[in-house]
Design an enzyme around this catalytic site. Structure first.
Site, PDB file in Angstrom:
ATOM      1  N   SER A  40       0.808  -1.229   0.000  1.00  0.00           N
ATOM      2  CA  SER A  40       0.000   0.000   0.000  1.00  0.00           C
ATOM      3  C   SER A  40       0.839   1.276   0.000  1.00  0.00           C
ATOM      4  CB  SER A  40      -0.922   0.019   1.226  1.00  0.00           C
ATOM      5  OG  SER A  40      -0.159   0.038   2.437  1.00  0.00           O
ATOM      6  N   SER A 109       2.665  -7.118   2.581  1.00  0.00           N
ATOM      7  CA  SER A 109       2.251  -6.088   3.528  1.00  0.00           C
ATOM      8  C   SER A 109       0.720  -5.956   3.555  1.00  0.00           C
ATOM      9  CB  SER A 109       2.951  -4.773   3.175  1.00  0.00           C
ATOM     10  OG  SER A 109       2.828  -3.825   4.179  1.00  0.00           O
ATOM     11  N   PHE A 110       0.176  -4.831   3.101  1.00  0.00           N
ATOM     12  CA  PHE A 110      -1.268  -4.666   2.912  1.00  0.00           C
ATOM     13  C   PHE A 110      -1.841  -5.797   2.054  1.00  0.00           C
ATOM     14  CE2 PHE A 110      -3.789  -3.019  -0.717  1.00  0.00           C
ATOM     15  CZ  PHE A 110      -4.989  -2.655  -0.113  1.00  0.00           C
ATOM     16  N   ASP A 230      12.806  -4.718   9.371  1.00  0.00           N
ATOM     17  CA  ASP A 230      11.638  -4.010   8.846  1.00  0.00           C
ATOM     18  C   ASP A 230      11.206  -2.926   9.832  1.00  0.00           C
ATOM     19  OD1 ASP A 230       9.141  -3.253   7.827  1.00  0.00           O
ATOM     20  OD2 ASP A 230       8.632  -5.297   7.215  1.00  0.00           O
ATOM     21  N   HIS A 258      11.697  -3.751   4.693  1.00  0.00           N
ATOM     22  CA  HIS A 258      10.340  -4.090   4.253  1.00  0.00           C
ATOM     23  C   HIS A 258      10.306  -4.546   2.795  1.00  0.00           C
ATOM     24  CE1 HIS A 258       6.074  -4.178   4.904  1.00  0.00           C
ATOM     25  NE2 HIS A 258       5.806  -3.311   3.942  1.00  0.00           N
TER      26      HIS A 258
END
Length: 278
Positions: A40, A109-110, A230, A258
């Site tokens: 995102s 992630s998202f 991260d 990340h």
């Protein structure tokens, strides 16, 4: 119905109407299907997220990577309400449009949170799961994630975010911040982005978290991947996912932030080659 879009911009691939939304996506290779769901970050697209690993992953399987509604070059309906429910509905519509009844899913992630929601709500549509730096459990929002979701467009702000994503700062070339900034200010992009993650942003983390019981009930073989360093999503989130998902394994990369698919691209592809069907 799908069509191929001819454009010099590599972020623009093919186009299909999914859940009533004209959706931009990339489709490479043949064999067992794998769905890649991007993160995102501001100005992100499927191509920006996955371009470094997509060709290698598609050597032995079919890989499809859409721009989730609100991101990239997928249409943004004016009345669209962003939530994990509507995003999952869009993904299901995308799979239906491509006539893919069952796929393995790689979520970043998202995108990992959406992959988990898809597996929870439509377990028959998911074969195997890969969660990379994933949201999906409750944790106190990090300053990094708060900065990502609270982004306000400027080259300087984008440069600060990119520095948060990468452990290896040498990956941040002199033009990257300007290129990603320009992607974040295309017409309608920032307006959509600001509507997705309004303050208080801890509520966004909590909304994406699945209940422990739902995670414990997931039947899917799951590979969880995280960068030890991260600063956006805490590695503790993946440790907790590994504790709760019965058929899961966890791989933590050292000296990695990340951007696992970028900073550890070769190792990441090797892991997935050994885990995903082909």
């Amino acid at each position: 119905m799908t069509r191929t879009v001819t454009d010099s911009n590599p972020e623009i691939g093919r186009s299909v109407v999914a859940a009533g939304i004209r959706t931009n996506y990339h489709d490479h290779g043949s064999g067992a299907p794998v769905l890649l769901v991007h993160g995102s970050g501001p100005g992100v697209s499927a191509w920006a997220n996955w371009r470094g690993v997509l060709p290698a992953l598609a050597r032995d399987r079919r890989v499809v990577a859409p721009d989730v509604v609100g991101f990239g070059y997928t249409d943004r309906p004016a009345d669209f309400v962003f939530s994990h429910r509507t995003w999952v509905d869009h993904i299901v519509g995308f799979l239906d449009a491509l006539e893919l009844p069952n796929v393995s899913v790689v979520g970043n992630s998202f995108g990992g949170a959406l992959a988990l929601r898809l597996a929870d709500q439509h377990p028959d549509r998911v074969d195997r799961l890969v969660l990379m730096g994933s949201v999906g459990t409750r944790f106190e929002i990090t300053p990094g994630l708060d900065a990502v979701w609270g982004y306000r467009p400027s080259v300087a702000n984008m440069a600060e975010l990119l520095a948060l994503f990468a452990f290896d700062q040498s990956l941040l070339g002199p033009d990257l911040a300007r290129l990603r900034y320009e992607a974040s200010i295309r017409p309608g992009v920032q307006e959509s982005y600001a509507a997705m993650f309004p303050p208080p942003r801890q509520a966004g983390v909590d909304a994406f978290a699945l209940p422990d019981a739902a995670l414990q009930a997931l039947p899917h073989e799951t590979l969880i991947v995280h960068g030890r360093d991260d600063r956006v999503i805490p590695v503790a989130s993946s440790i907790r996912l590994n504790e709760l998902i019965p058929q899961s394994q966890l791989h933590v990369f050292n000296r990695c932030g990340h951007w696992t698919q970028i900073e550890k691209a070769t190792e990441f592809v090797h892991l997935l080659d050994g885990f995903l069907p082909s």
